[in-house]
Enzyme design. Sequence first.
Site, PDB file in Angstrom:
ATOM      1  N   ARG A 125       0.876  -1.048   0.128  1.00 45.30           N
ATOM      2  CA  ARG A 125       0.004  -0.279   0.112  1.00 45.30           C
ATOM      3  C   ARG A 125       0.616   1.147   0.284  1.00 45.30           C
ATOM      4  NH1 ARG A 125      -1.160  -3.723   3.171  1.00 45.30           N
ATOM      5  NH2 ARG A 125      -0.483  -2.518   4.744  1.00 45.30           N
TER       6      ARG A 125
ATOM      7  N   ARG B  42       4.097   6.362  -3.319  1.00 45.51           N
ATOM      8  CA  ARG B  42       4.664   7.456  -2.519  1.00 45.51           C
ATOM      9  C   ARG B  42       5.911   7.772  -2.074  1.00 45.51           C
ATOM     10  NH1 ARG B  42       1.899   8.147   3.285  1.00 45.51           N
ATOM     11  NH2 ARG B  42       1.763   5.718   3.421  1.00 45.51           N
TER      12      ARG B  42
ATOM     13  N   ARG C 194       2.853  12.702 -10.418  1.00 47.02           N
ATOM     14  CA  ARG C 194       1.120  12.970  -9.629  1.00 47.02           C
ATOM     15  C   ARG C 194       0.938  14.549  -9.770  1.00 47.02           C
ATOM     16  NH1 ARG C 194      -1.854  14.699  -5.944  1.00 47.02           N
ATOM     17  NH2 ARG C 194      -0.975  14.242  -3.646  1.00 47.02           N
TER      18      ARG C 194
ATOM     19  N   ASP D 295      -7.942   6.065  -3.250  1.00 44.73           N
ATOM     20  CA  ASP D 295      -7.777   6.159  -1.658  1.00 44.73           C
ATOM     21  C   ASP D 295      -9.787   5.918  -1.424  1.00 44.73           C
ATOM     22  OD1 ASP D 295      -6.240   7.508   0.647  1.00 44.73           O
ATOM     23  OD2 ASP D 295      -8.761   7.549   1.064  1.00 44.73           O
TER      24      ASP D 295
ATOM     25  N   TYR E  58     -13.207   8.351   9.884  1.00 44.88           N
ATOM     26  CA  TYR E  58     -12.846   9.726   9.256  1.00 44.88           C
ATOM     27  C   TYR E  58     -14.069  10.518   8.741  1.00 44.88           C
ATOM     28  CZ  TYR E  58      -8.489   7.628   7.456  1.00 44.88           C
ATOM     29  OH  TYR E  58      -7.094   7.297   7.328  1.00 44.88           O
TER      30      TYR E  58
HETATM   31  O1  1CP Z   1       0.054   1.885  -2.878  1.00 41.97           O
HETATM   32  C1  1CP Z   1      -0.978   2.486  -3.164  1.00 41.97           C
HETATM   33  O2  1CP Z   1      -0.723   4.022  -3.754  1.00 41.97           O
HETATM   34  C2  1CP Z   1      -2.283   2.140  -3.248  1.00 41.97           C
HETATM   35  C3  1CP Z   1      -3.362   3.380  -2.801  1.00 41.97           C
HETATM   36  C4  1CP Z   1      -3.675   3.685  -1.973  1.00 41.97           C
HETATM   37  C5  1CP Z   1      -4.321   2.383  -0.877  1.00 41.97           C
HETATM   38  C6  1CP Z   1      -4.528   1.631  -1.046  1.00 41.97           C
HETATM   39  C7  1CP Z   1      -3.912   4.851  -1.510  1.00 41.97           C
HETATM   40  C8  1CP Z   1      -3.370   6.695  -1.835  1.00 41.97           C
HETATM   41  N1  1CP Z   1      -4.661   5.002  -0.443  1.00 41.97           N
HETATM   42  C9  1CP Z   1      -4.798   3.441  -0.130  1.00 41.97           C
HETATM   43  C10 1CP Z   1      -5.931   3.451   0.925  1.00 41.97           C
HETATM   44  C11 1CP Z   1      -5.865   3.590   2.060  1.00 41.97           C
HETATM   45  N2  1CP Z   1      -6.165   5.863   3.178  1.00 41.97           N
HETATM   46  C12 1CP Z   1      -5.837   3.899   3.526  1.00 41.97           C
HETATM   47  C13 1CP Z   1      -5.959   2.142   4.197  1.00 41.97           C
HETATM   48  C14 1CP Z   1      -4.458   1.839   4.129  1.00 41.97           C
HETATM   49  C15 1CP Z   1      -3.505   1.977   5.236  1.00 41.97           C
HETATM   50  O3  1CP Z   1      -3.665   1.559   6.124  1.00 41.97           O
HETATM   51  O4  1CP Z   1      -2.786   2.680   5.009  1.00 41.97           O
HETATM   52  C16 1CP Z   1      -5.862   4.169   4.290  1.00 41.97           C
HETATM   53  C17 1CP Z   1      -6.347   4.570   5.751  1.00 41.97           C
HETATM   54  C18 1CP Z   1      -6.094   5.970   4.001  1.00 41.97           C
HETATM   55  C19 1CP Z   1      -6.718   7.340   4.145  1.00 41.97           C
HETATM   56  C20 1CP Z   1      -4.990   7.961   3.422  1.00 41.97           C
HETATM   57  N3  1CP Z   1      -5.372   8.544   2.686  1.00 41.97           N
HETATM   58  C21 1CP Z   1      -4.231   8.415   4.632  1.00 41.97           C
HETATM   59  C22 1CP Z   1      -4.278   8.334   6.107  1.00 41.97           C
HETATM   60  C23 1CP Z   1      -4.584   8.674   7.049  1.00 41.97           C
HETATM   61  C24 1CP Z   1      -3.868   9.086   8.214  1.00 41.97           C
HETATM   62  O5  1CP Z   1      -5.229   8.402   9.093  1.00 41.97           O
HETATM   63  O6  1CP Z   1      -3.096   8.470   9.188  1.00 41.97           O
HETATM   64  C25 1CP Z   1      -3.174   9.434   3.659  1.00 41.97           C
HETATM   65  C26 1CP Z   1      -2.278   9.365   4.512  1.00 41.97           C
HETATM   66  C27 1CP Z   1      -4.147   9.302   2.614  1.00 41.97           C
HETATM   67  C28 1CP Z   1      -3.183   9.973   1.058  1.00 41.97           C
HETATM   68  C29 1CP Z   1      -2.794   9.190   0.722  1.00 41.97           C
HETATM   69  N4  1CP Z   1      -4.030   8.270   0.295  1.00 41.97           N
HETATM   70  C30 1CP Z   1      -2.902   7.602  -1.214  1.00 41.97           C
HETATM   71  C31 1CP Z   1      -1.327   8.128  -1.499  1.00 41.97           C
HETATM   72  C32 1CP Z   1      -0.216   7.717  -2.215  1.00 41.97           C
HETATM   73  C33 1CP Z   1      -1.392   9.216  -0.114  1.00 41.97           C
HETATM   74  C34 1CP Z   1      -0.654   9.716   0.201  1.00 41.97           C
HETATM   75  C35 1CP Z   1      -0.037  10.887  -0.339  1.00 41.97           C
HETATM   76  C36 1CP Z   1      -0.238  11.624  -1.789  1.00 41.97           C
HETATM   77  O7  1CP Z   1      -1.019  12.855  -1.127  1.00 41.97           O
HETATM   78  O8  1CP Z   1       0.153  11.785  -2.834  1.00 41.97           O
END
Ligand code: 1CP
Length: 326
Positions: free
Chosen positions: A2, A6, A15, A51, A126
């Site tokens: 996952r 990034r 991106r 996401d 959330y």
């Molecule tokens: O590998 C990948 O990039 C796949 C895509 C993916 C997935 C499967 C993203 C992109 N998000 C997720 C799932 C996701 N999103 C989860 C479940 C997986 C896990 O436990 O990590 C959760 C909890 C989220 C919520 C989320 N989105 C967070 C966590 C916030 C917190 O509460 O701590 C964050 C930082 C994001 C932003 C996000 N989503 C995805 C990316 C690559 C990013 C970060 C950077 C960006 O904005 O480009």
Amino acid sequence: MRQAGRSLPEYRAARGPGSILDAIHQPELVATLTRQPVDRYGTDAAIFFSDIVVPVAAIGFGVDVAPGTGPVVEQPFRSASDLQRLRPLEPELDTPYVIEAVSILAESLDVPLIGFAGGPFTVGSYLVEGGPSKNFTRIKSLMLAEPALWETMVDRLTDMAIASLRSQLDAGASAFQLFDSWAGILSPRHYANLVLPATKRLFAEMRDSHPDVPSILFGVGTGELLPLMATAGSSVVGIDWRVPLGEARQRVRDDQAIQGNLDPSVLGAPWPVVEAETREVLREAGTAPGHIFNLGHGVLPETDPDVLQRVLELVHREGQAGRENL
Ligand code: 1CP
């Protein structure tokens, strides 16, 4: 892995700045971002770039994903009157860009594509907390003080996850993962009473519409919950690094596979340490079939891509040797 993307320079280049939700609306870009970790590392599967808040954002709940923070909600869910803001998801109308991106990938990827959705507790957290949370106080109070409202909310979130997952599988995804990432904050009793029933329904309904599609249920800090999560009906249970895989095997059903569980922080250590820790994960997993090597949670942004590359090579080499010895 996952959020493997990034940590990659090619991810940041493709991106651009701004909310990830803008990127998620562009199917060709999503296809590129999904492929990047597969092309670089040679992973055995791809995780769809999206996401967990995409469905709730798409029905207009007022969710954004703030760079460096994660999901943020303008007007959090606080009472029964907020239910009217949680209408059913119609994937063809609300998230056509997801369907299009999955279709492009299903045509062009050489490895299976894993679709996904957020678990009801994690997405609900959330919406109720308004953003990332440490103690999850508001959602826990809502669940315990207003169980009937929670039951309605959890059912709607579960229906949305089912609709989204079905649309991804119909468009060509080969498997799906339910990320109930933060469920480990709950006691086993609260998980069993307030989250597990809806989770069971999700896997049962997915099995009805898509029999034989492999499914993964994942959360962080779920050591005490694993025996319960194992009854939810997924074919694989994701394990974080806190539970050794040998022990995890005892906590899930005999016919279930396990996925995990290298500590993502370990990737910051010198290579000999990373190598020893990776070998330890493989040793703990044992020789019985049914282990998907993965990290115990997402790739940290500061991870050196070359270290991940070496981990993948090591796992593939050992996996090959293991198969030859069977
Ligand atoms: O590998 C990948 O990039 C796949 C895509 C993916 C997935 C499967 C993203 C992109 N998000 C997720 C799932 C996701 N999103 C989860 C479940 C997986 C896990 O436990 O990590 C959760 C909890 C989220 C919520 C989320 N989105 C967070 C966590 C916030 C917190 O509460 O701590 C964050 C930082 C994001 C932003 C996000 N989503 C995805 C990316 C690559 C990013 C970060 C950077 C960006 O904005 O480009």
